[in-house]
Design a protein around this motif. Structure first.
Motif, PDB file in Angstrom:
ATOM      1  N   ASP A  79       6.265  -4.322   6.438  1.00  0.00           N
ATOM      2  CA  ASP A  79       7.149  -3.164   6.362  1.00  0.00           C
ATOM      3  C   ASP A  79       8.618  -3.556   6.415  1.00  0.00           C
TER       4      ASP A  79
ATOM      5  N   GLY B 140       2.329   1.362  -4.600  1.00  0.00           N
ATOM      6  CA  GLY B 140       0.917   1.025  -4.752  1.00  0.00           C
ATOM      7  C   GLY B 140       0.076   2.083  -5.448  1.00  0.00           C
ATOM      8  N   LYS B 141       0.540   3.348  -5.452  1.00  0.00           N
ATOM      9  CA  LYS B 141      -0.238   4.409  -6.093  1.00  0.00           C
ATOM     10  C   LYS B 141       0.434   4.967  -7.349  1.00  0.00           C
TER      11      LYS B 141
ATOM     12  N   ARG C 103      -1.635  -3.894  -4.234  1.00  0.00           N
ATOM     13  CA  ARG C 103      -1.786  -4.676  -2.999  1.00  0.00           C
ATOM     14  C   ARG C 103      -0.505  -4.707  -2.168  1.00  0.00           C
ATOM     15  N   VAL C 104       0.349  -3.719  -2.352  1.00  0.00           N
ATOM     16  CA  VAL C 104       1.652  -3.715  -1.685  1.00  0.00           C
ATOM     17  C   VAL C 104       1.544  -3.769  -0.170  1.00  0.00           C
ATOM     18  N   ASP C 105       0.412  -3.357   0.382  1.00  0.00           N
ATOM     19  CA  ASP C 105       0.267  -3.402   1.847  1.00  0.00           C
ATOM     20  C   ASP C 105       0.273  -4.826   2.381  1.00  0.00           C
ATOM     21  N   ASN C 106       0.138  -5.827   1.494  1.00  0.00           N
ATOM     22  CA  ASN C 106       0.265  -7.222   1.922  1.00  0.00           C
ATOM     23  C   ASN C 106       1.694  -7.568   2.327  1.00  0.00           C
TER      24      ASN C 106
ATOM     25  N   LYS D 186       5.843   3.959   4.823  1.00  0.00           N
ATOM     26  CA  LYS D 186       4.487   4.169   4.285  1.00  0.00           C
ATOM     27  C   LYS D 186       4.554   4.932   2.960  1.00  0.00           C
TER      28      LYS D 186
ATOM     29  N   LYS E 279       5.755   2.552   0.296  1.00  0.00           N
ATOM     30  CA  LYS E 279       4.679   1.661  -0.168  1.00  0.00           C
ATOM     31  C   LYS E 279       3.688   2.403  -1.061  1.00  0.00           C
ATOM     32  N   ASN E 280       3.406   3.647  -0.715  1.00  0.00           N
ATOM     33  CA  ASN E 280       2.491   4.431  -1.555  1.00  0.00           C
ATOM     34  C   ASN E 280       3.083   4.672  -2.941  1.00  0.00           C
TER      35      ASN E 280
END
Length: 570
Positions: free
Chosen positions: A334, A548-549, A328-331, A541, A544-545
């Motif tokens: 940036d 998160g991935k 859920r890192v997109d929460n 981005k 974050k990936n």
């Protein structure tokens, strides 16, 4: 302090490892194998798994590294005192080495988790009054001495470790050998199954290999020949004696010499490599054996920089014990990801300036390369074409290196010297630093503080690799050869970037360095450097990936849940 006997009240998984890295103040590790063992134990505590770990109390550690003015590595002992950090347990055991009884004692270190879990780690020690002077030094140094010294240490770990668990009252459900160093424990277990069989000629014995195999789990960590210990049978008979008939030992461990990996393979019900590709390579190396794959991981809380711990605590509460929440890192905004990274970068640069006197520029793209200095890791690959490197990176790149070479690895020492030799000529164009004495504390600064994590081993010799997982946890993308875990974690341009061709090798002799160098330079020049300087949102981005991935999955919590279901409960 609770009574240590509480640890003996339920069946345990006994985890044996020649090296274990828990903290920098306990210098009983040399690199990835030991750090993986320490992270395994920490996750076992977090998950409240019934585990006990066994290793040796190396009173002189691995070694402290200094780089001389000529770039040559110098080694010094790391003196520490187990008694200052651990509790001496009352029971001792014996192992017969070269026909002498050698006493072994155990120091207890408790790995405690905020979840309430606790894993005892037993550090075995022969520095005991009454032992012969040479035997008192058997647990002095990790990976030191000659072949006989190594065999004696492996006897202490495997045979002594199994016996100390017994005398302390531990009940063991499974014995997990983290690499082949502990394989002699299978002979100790085998000896416990010995039953006499009478016939008309003499008294013979039966051994129950199936009983032993049902209780043993074996993880192999390397396709590199040097990683598989082997000893001549002449040395084995001199040092170990004959625990089982030599003919039977040769059937189990190899006809010409005792191969510790083969012994563990033959006497373990569950065997695994440490990445999908490594499992495939291991099946090629050892045909006829069923070898699974459980990809290594890292302990999330240990390896997240304080800046990211604060960020994750704020936006993803519970992440440390449920790292899957990192998906859920997109929460996280940036700018806060970037601020956390900038904090880690500034912290590293302050350390570099204090340690080396070199002042790096926090606005410049900084590549990190820190791992064991050995030939197949190719630490000098980026310097293959200095003219091209300058064309690409002058004023736009900085390079941070660290890592030790084994004291007897002359090629590895020359590799360090070669990297260091580039520092002065490049100083005004591309700043390069080589940090001394790479250990857990230095790693906790370097890995989160660089912008890009470089890894370029010869395929397919990287069994797994975990430093890149630590980088991903801190939002540092990987730029790596497709080998080990990165085959599984890589999505080109999304989680990071690959170096070189796809991972199609099944031979250990493959060498595609020419292609790798060209790809490394091309991607730096045309993709990575432009993205970093010209598209900050695009770079974040990818950061974050990476979290998160990659980080949500490549951790020791996920890994340990797989060991429980696939190995321990079988």
């Amino acid at each position: 302090m609770s009574d240590w006997k509480e640890f003996t009240r339920e069946n345990k998984i006994a985890y044996f490892s020649m090296e274990i890295g828990l903290t920098a103040e306990i210098p009983t590790y040399s690199g990835g194998l030991g750090i993986l063992a320490g992270d395994t134990i920490k996750s076992a505590a977090d998950l409240r798994l019934p585990m006990v770990a066994i290793t040796l109390a190396y009173r002189k550690g691995y070694f402290s590294q200094k780089i001389g003015p000529d770039g040559w590595q110098e080694e010094y002992p790391v003196e520490w005192k187990p008694e200052s950090l651990m509790e001496l347990l009352p029971n001792k055991t014996l192992v017969t080495i070269e026909a002498r009884d050698v006493k072994i004692q155990a120091w207890l270190y408790r790995v405690k988790s905020p979840t309430g879990g606790e894993v005892p780690v037993l550090f075995l020690d022969t520095d005991i009054p009454g032992n012969a002077d040479e035997d008192r030094h058997l647990t002095d140094q990790l990976y030191g001495g000659d072949r006989a010294y190594r065999l004696k240490q492996e006897m202490i770990l495997g045979i002594g470790g199994a016996r100390i668990l017994d005398v302390l009252g531990f009940s063991v459900r499974k014995y997990h050998m983290n690499e082949g160093h502990a394989s002699l424990l299978t002979l100790e277990l085998l000896d416990r199954t010995r039953r006499p069989v009478e016939d008309t000629w003499d008294e013979r014995f039966l051994w129950d290999t199936n009983w032993v195999a049902q209780r043993c789990v074996f993880t192999t960590h390397t396709p590199v020949e040097a990683g598989h210990d082997h000893f001549s049978y002449e040395l084995v008979q001199q040092v170990l004696g004959e625990m089982i008939p030599i003919a039977m030992l040769k059937d189990l461990a190899g006809k010409d010499e005792l191969n510790m990996t083969m012994l563990a393979l033959r006497l373990s019900r569950f065997v695994n490599g440490v990445a999908k590709k490594h499992g495939e390579i291991s099946r090629t190396l050892f045909p006829g054996f069923e070898i699974h794959a459980i990809t290594n991981g890292i302990h999330p809380f240990t390896w997240a920089s304080p800046y990211f711990v604060h960020l994750y605590d704020q936006y993803l509460p519970g992440w440390a014990n449920e790292p899957e929440l990192l998906v859920r890192v997109d929460n996280i905004p940036d700018e806060e990801i970037w601020d956390a990274h900038y904090g880690a970068k500034s912290y590293l640069f302050q350390y570099i300036e204090e340690d080396t006197g070199v002042k790096l520029d926090s606005g410049i793209l900084t590549l990190g390369f820190a791992r064991r200095a050995t030939a197949y890791k190719r630490g000098d690959l980026i310097f293959s074409d200095i003219e091209r490197l300058l064309k690409i990176g002058e004023g736009r790149l900085q390079l941070v290196f660290a890592g030790k070479s084994h004291p007897k690895d002359i090629t590895g020492k020359k590799l360090i010297q070669k990297i260091v030799s580039h520092i002065a000529p490049l100083r005004d164009k591309i700043k390069v630093v080589y940090l001394e004495n790479y250990n857990m504390d230095v790693a906790c600064r370097v890995i989160p503080g660089v912008d890009l994590w470089l890894n370029n081993p010869l395929r397919p010799l990287e069994a797994s690799g975990t430093s890149g997982m630590k980088a991903a946890l801190n939002g540092v993308p990987n730029f790596s050869v497709l080998d080990g875990w990165w085959i599984e974690g890589h999505i080109e341009g999304i989680t990071g970037w690959s170096i070189g061709p796809p991972p199609t090798e099944s031979s250990l002799d493959a060498n595609r360095s020419g292609e790798d160098v060209v790809d490394l330079y091309n991607k730096l020049e045309h993709i990575i450097i432009p993205l970093y300087y010209d598209n900050r949102p695009g770079w974040i981005k990818v950061m974050k990936n990476a979290i998160g991935k990659n980080a949500y999955y490549f951790n020791t919590h996920v890994m340990m849940r797989r060991y429980v279901t696939e190995a321990y409960l079988r």
